[in-house]
Every structure is written in structure tokens, then in C-alpha cells.
Design an enzyme around this catalytic site. Structure first.
Site, PDB file in Angstrom:
ATOM      1  N   GLU A   1      17.329  43.408  39.782  1.00  0.00           N
ATOM      2  CA  GLU A   1      18.020  44.351  40.150  1.00  0.00           C
ATOM      3  C   GLU A   1      17.451  45.328  40.969  1.00  0.00           C
ATOM      4  OE1 GLU A   1      17.981  43.113  37.206  1.00  0.00           O
ATOM      5  OE2 GLU A   1      20.393  42.817  36.640  1.00  0.00           O
TER       6      GLU A   1
ATOM      7  N   HIS B   1      26.368  46.540  27.199  1.00  0.00           N
ATOM      8  CA  HIS B   1      27.519  45.895  28.099  1.00  0.00           C
ATOM      9  C   HIS B   1      28.866  46.505  28.234  1.00  0.00           C
ATOM     10  CE1 HIS B   1      24.511  42.498  27.502  1.00  0.00           C
ATOM     11  NE2 HIS B   1      25.090  42.110  28.559  1.00  0.00           N
TER      12      HIS B   1
END
Lengths: 326, 325
Positions: free
Chosen positions: B59, B128
Site C-alpha cells: 500500500e 474489513h
């Protein structure tokens, strides 16, 4: 390799200009004229100089918090640099960035960076852009030994390796990450040892030898321009000055610094040039004198330039700067 | 009008703009071969093979490289996979992308978009399920779009793909399959223009994303009880449409702000504070906030349902506000 006198003197001149800029910035800072803090490149001039001699203006670099040398070697205007160090409107960033955030996109400098390893993902992105545009530009990402312990370094190496991007990772191993010695913080003896983990060429060189830097980077640049992907170059040097101007340097003895000062790159190259018969004393003096004059003018420019108006703090966030709740 | 899904609307926006602008490319995890973990790019499968790229799970580089690619003349669209994992590369966004233009005295235009799913789904649990759009309203330097319908998704995203500033787009996971009317012809929705999703006269509910739909359901039920609710979908948080909100509050004299993200210091607090600063005299009651309870999103269905707001929380807040608390 055979070099012309002009080329060799050009390298010498760039190093002298960087040294003069840095010594002047140090003095100005100690006199209390410059705000913030600055990180000096003294003793590391050969790396930026030898590297940039291989680059075109449309090639990119990402720089670091210790970035004045990179800027000068890439062709930056020392007046605009000094004005930025003063926080003046005529500076590269209109006084909004200071020493650690100088950038000049027109000469391919994609920013100094206040974050250790912060430039490496940016370099990877510039590499992606080059590949997509199918040009033969390259990117050189400068970073220190400390940065090689950050995740961004490892992510960027892997990334550039798998996509075969034209990025040269140029590690300036100056032995210290802030106050900490590289040996105490790093799992490998040479930062370049890490290249093997990313299946790319890695090499360690003497970063105080400007011609060695030039030749090593030349090979990496040629490989990158021809689609051969990234290279990790570790240029070993020594941080003659503290981490920042004013650093009490409790972590080392003065004797150690003196030993390394004897190996600093400018005096060493000067000796080499003399032996090669490529510089006379008067040529050398002229180069130093011209550098002093240039930097003196830069200081006058920066010192006398006006500050930005306070409300200019509210510009430059977005392109359409109006209508926001600033 | 024809109806397409939220993810098809995103795909169309990408397809149309990529066809016109060769500098647009998009990359992230699971997008090229799989069409995105929630199928966001499914309609793009097989198209633009050079410009839709699968990447490693990296990321810091996914986001940081977007800045580098933008500086080198491209228009990257980087996907963040799950809003929760923005944090794994957050420094590239908060310290690099969001600061670059300002720090350098406005040197570059930054043509880059970050996008991906946020919000709860069925028991995805704490790592999540997050909605973190408020953070990007708090730190200066990026435009925030958070659409609730296929129509808004397409129009806002097409604008994002032509923006001169960085944009982050939050797409709620539960909305990707939602169908709605989208015209065949191209259109662009400007940032900073809220959309009145339902007119009303008794109370204003300011909301975004999934909570727009919960608020509309709440409005329908409240209508039966004689309470007329105006539902305003901000659609973008940076910039946000202050004028439309103030105008509505001046009409209804009551305000509820409703978002999925945590109630504590959520963006609704900013809207509430602004309204009391600028329209205090028009308010007949305190402003109430609807948001997640200030804990993480738990796994077990009854626990998740308890923490995450829905139409019932909006109904409760509206009744309290119009009932004089």
C-alpha cells in the site's frame, strides 16, 4: 575512461558550489538568520554530482531531507533555493516548504522529502509513468541508510523489480540514521546486499569518489534506459556534520570525524585532477571564487526578498483555491 | 431510463474517460483479472489490458506511486482494496499526496484518484468494515467523494477523472449491486453540490452513502406519522455544500446528521457545529447525530447490528428532534 578537462572541471565546480552553499547555509543558520532546521550535505557532494552528470533535464529524481546537493547538481537556481531557506515568497515553494520540501518540477526534481524513504514510492510511480508513456527517461531515488530499514524501501524495490521500471535506487550510506549508527540498526553489512532479495543488481561503491559514482551510475542508467530495470547502488560516505545544524553529536567523537574529513571528496578529487594535469591552481581558485560570488548573491537575494503576506498561507492547497472553509 | 448497478456505473465512468484520456491508468490488488474484490471493475474485464494493472500488496507504494505517476504526467487511479487498509499506506497519502502541492508552493496540478470500498457488510468484522472518510475531511489536501447511487457514482467519478486536485472516493460495499437509473448520454456532477434526495418540511437529515438509503426508508415511515423529512445527500465532503444545508435548515428548523462512521468526532459533528455557528437562530431544537457506536465493528450479527446505525436510529433521532427532545 577518458574524460575531457571541461567535464572533470564541471564535476569539480558542482561539488564546490554545493559545498559553498552548505557552508553558507550553516553559518546563516548559526547566526539565527534561517528559521526551521537544515540538514547539510557536506562531505557527500560526490554522490549527487557524479550521479547527476549522467542525467538529462527530463530525467527525474526524488530527494531527501538532506537534499540541497541534489537540487544544485540537477540544475536548480541557488537564489530560489536560498530564498526558500529564508521562508521568502521568491523561494521555490513561496516559503511554504523550506529546506526539506524544495522541489522544481521543471528540472525533474520531484521533491526533497521530510519523510525518511518518502521519495521511494514516488520514484516507483514516476517509473510506472515512464513505462506507460514508453519514453527513455529514468528516475534516480536518493535515500539514506536509515531509509533502507523502512517498509517503503522494500516495497518499492520489489515493485520496481517486478515491473522492470527504470528506477535507480541510490543509497547514500553516510553511516548515521539521525544519531544511530548504521551497524546498530541494519541487518546487513552493505545496504546493497538487499538487492538480491529483489532480484536486481546491487553494488557498493566509495561514495566519496566522484568518478566511481559517475561510472557506476552510468551503467545503471544505461540499463534502465534500455528496459533492463532497476539497480540498487550503495554509495558509502560519511556524514561530516551532525544530523542537523545544532546537533550536539553525543554519539561520536570528534577524532572520528577528523579521520573522515581527511577523505572528503572535494580535496580528494582536486588532488586527482592535479595529478592528471586537468586543473591549474588558478583555475581552481576561479572556480571557488565564482561559487562564493554565486552563493553570496543568492544570500543577498534571499535576505532582501519579501516574506509572503500572512494570508498567502491560504493559497496553493487546491488548484481551485476559492470557496473552501480555510 | 435504463437501470445499471453502482459498480457498472463506476465501470462506465472509467471506460468513457479512459477511452478519451490515454494518461488514465488504474491499479491495485485483484482488479485486472478479477475485476475487484467486490466486482467494482467487473465491467472492465478484458479492456485496456496495459492500463488496468494488478499489483503486489504494497500500500505505501500503491498510494505513493500515484503521486509519482501524477508528477510524471499520468493520471493514476489507485485502488485501496478496503478502506481499513488505507492505514497500511497512510503516510503516502497524508504525508505525501495531501501535502505535496501545498508544500511546494502550488507547483503541480495533481491528477490522481484513490478509490475503493468502505463500510460494513455481513460480518466482515473490525478490519474489513471501517468507514474513515472523516479523516480525509479533517486533514487538508484531498477532495472526498462518497456517492450513494449509480447516477451519482458515475457523474462524480467522471468529474474526479478530470479534476486538477487529488480525489479520494469511498464506495460502500453494500451499494455495488444497487441498481438505479443512469442516462445513456455522458454527464458530470460537480463537487460541492449536495442532492436533495427527498424534499420535506419538518426536519432536515444530512447524510451520505449507505445512510442515504436508510434515511429515505426512515422518511417513508415517518411520513405515515405525519413527519415530513428532507433528505440531503452531501455526495462530497471536501468540498461540502454548506449553502444547501443552511437553506434547508432555515426551512425545516430541525437537523439530524446521519452517517455510518463513528458518531464521536465523525463528519456530522462538523456539519452540526457549522450550522449552529451560522444558523443558530433558525434552530428550534438541538441538532442530533446518528453514527456508529464508538467501538469497533464486531463480528457476530446481533453485535454488528447493534453498533451500526440503520433507519431505526434515524427515526429515533428525528422523532426526538421534532418532538422538542
Amino acid at each position: 575512461m577518458e574524460y575531457t578537462k571541461e567535464f572533470l572541471q564541471g564535476l569539480y565546480r558542482t561539488m564546490v558550489r554545493i559545498r559553498t552553499f552548505e557552508k553558507t547555509a550553516e553559518e546563516l543558520f548559526l547566526q539565527g538568520e534561517l528559521p526551521g532546521f537544515i540538514h547539510l550535505y557536506i562531505g557527500e557532494e560526490a554522490i549527487a554530482t557524479g550521479t547527476m552528470a549522467n542525467l538529462r533535464q527530463d530525467d527525474y529524481i526524488t530527494s531527501t531531507h538532506r537534499g540541497h546537493g541534489h537540487m544544485i547538481a540537477k540544475g536548480a537556481d541557488t537564489k530560489k533555493m536560498m530564498a526558500e531557506l529564508y521562508g521568502k515568497k521568491a523561494g521555490y515553494c513561496k516559503g511554504k516548504g523550506g529546506s526539506m520540501h524544495i522541489a522544481d518540477l521543471s528540472i525533474g526534481v520531484l521533491g526533497a522529502n521530510g519523510e525518511v524513504a518518502g521519495g521511494l514510492p514516488i520514484a516507483a510511480g514516476a517509473g510506472m509513468a515512464i513505462k506507460l508513456k514508453k519514453t527513455d527517461q529514468v528516475v534516480v531515488a536518493f535515500f539514506g541508510d536509515g531509509a533502507s530499514n523502512r517498509g517503503a524501501f522494500h516495497e518499492a524495490l520489489n515493485w520496481c523489480s517486478i515491473y522492470k521500471l527504470p528506477v535507480i535506487f541510490l543509497n547514500e550510506n553516510n553511516q548515521f540514521a539521525s544519531t544511530e549508527r548504521v551497524q546498530e540498526t541494519t541487518s546487513v553489512e552493505n545496504v546493497s546486499d538487499r538487492a538480491i532479495g529483489y532480484s536486481i543488481p546491487g553494488v557498493t561503491i566509495d561514495g566519496n569518489d566522484v568518478l566511481k559514482v559517475y561510472e557506476t551510475v552510468k551503467e545503471a542508467v544505461e540499463r534502465a534506459r534500455n528496459g533492463g530495470g532497476p539497480t540498487l547502488i550503495e554509495a558509502k560516505t560519511y556524514r561530516i556534520k551532525g544530523h542537523f545544524v545544532g546537533d550536539p553529536t553525543l554519539y561520536r567523537k570528534e577524532k572520528e570525524v577528523e579521520e573522515h574529513w581527511a577523505k572528503e571528496p572535494i580535496g580528494r578529487f582536486e588532488k586527482q585532477l592535479k595529478e592528471m594535469g586537468k586543473i591549474t591552481d588558478s583555475e581552481k581558485e576561479t572556480i571557488w571564487k565564482e561559487a562564493e560570488e554565486e552563493i553570496k548573491e543568492a544570500v543577498e537575494f534571499g535576505r532582501n526578498a519579501p516574506y509572503p503576506a500572512p494570508e498567502e498561507a491560504l493559497t496553493d492547497l487546491f488548484v481551485d483555491d476559492t470557496g473552501y472553509d480555510y | 431510463m435504463r437501470e445499471i448497478t453502482f459498480s457498472e456505473a463506476l465501470g462506465e465512468a472509467m471506460y468513457e474517460e479512459m477511452s478519451k484520456d490515454p494518461t488514465i491508468f488504474t491499479y491495485g490488488e485483484d482488479i485486472a483479472k478479477q475485476g475487484g474484490i467486490f466486482g467494482a471493475y467487473k465491467s472492465l474485464l478484458g479492456k485496456f489490458p496495459d492500463r488496468i494493472i494488478d499489483t503486489p500488496i504494497s500500500e505505501e507504494v500503491i498510494f505513493g506511486s500515484a503521486l509519482g505517476a501524477a508528477l510524471a504526467g499520468m493520471r493514476p487511479v489507485a485502488e485501496f482494496h478496503f478502506a481499513d487498509f488505507i492505514f497500511t499506506g497512510m503516510t503516502s497519502i497524508a504525508n505525501q499526496i495531501m501535502k505535496f502541492r501545498y508544500m511546494t508552493g502550488g507547483q503541480p496540478k495533481l491528477h490522481l484518484v484513490l478509490r475503493g470500498p468502505d463500510g460494513v457488510s455481513k460480518s466482515a468484522a473490525a478490519q474489513h468494515s471501517e468507514s474513515i472518510e472523516t479523516i480525509f475531511m479533517h486533514i487538508p489536501g484531498i477532495k472526498v467523494i462518497i456517492p450513494s447511487t449509480p447516477y451519482d457514482m458515475k457523474g462524480l467519478f467522471k468529474t474526479a477523472l478530470r479534476s486538477d486536485d487529488p480525489v479520494i472516493c469511498f464506495e460502500h460495499k453494500m451499494l455495488y449491486g444497487l441498481k438505479g437509473p443512469v442516462p445513456e448520454e455522458e454527464y458530470y456532477i460537480p463537487f460541492g453540490e449536495a442532492d436533495v434526495k427527498k424534499e420535506g418540511k419538518d426536519v432536515t437529515v444530512v447524510t451520505t452513502s449507505r445512510m442515504v438509503h436508510e434515511s429515505l426508508k426512515a422518511a417513508k415511515e415517518l411520513e405515515k406519522e405525519g413527519i415530513s423529512v428532507e433528505v440531503i445527500d452531501l455526495r462530497t465532503l471536501v468540498p461540502w455544500d454548506k449553502e444547501k444545508v443552511l437553506e434547508s435548515v432555515k426551512k425545516t428548523h430541525h437537523l439530524v446528521v446521519a452517517h455510518e462512521t463513528w458518531k464521536r468526532a465523525g463528519w456530522g459533528a462538523e456539519i452540526a457545529a457549522t450550522v449552529q455557528e451560522e444558523a443558530f437562530d433558525y434552530l428550534d431544537a438541538p441538532i442530533l447525530r446518528v453514527g456508529e457506536r464508538n467501538v469497533h465493528i464486531p463480528f457476530s450479527p446481533p453485535l454488528q447490528d447493534f453498533v451500526v446505525p440503520d433507519k431505526n436510529d434515524v427515526i429515533k433521532a428525528v422523532k426526538k428532534v421534532v418532538g422538542g427532545m
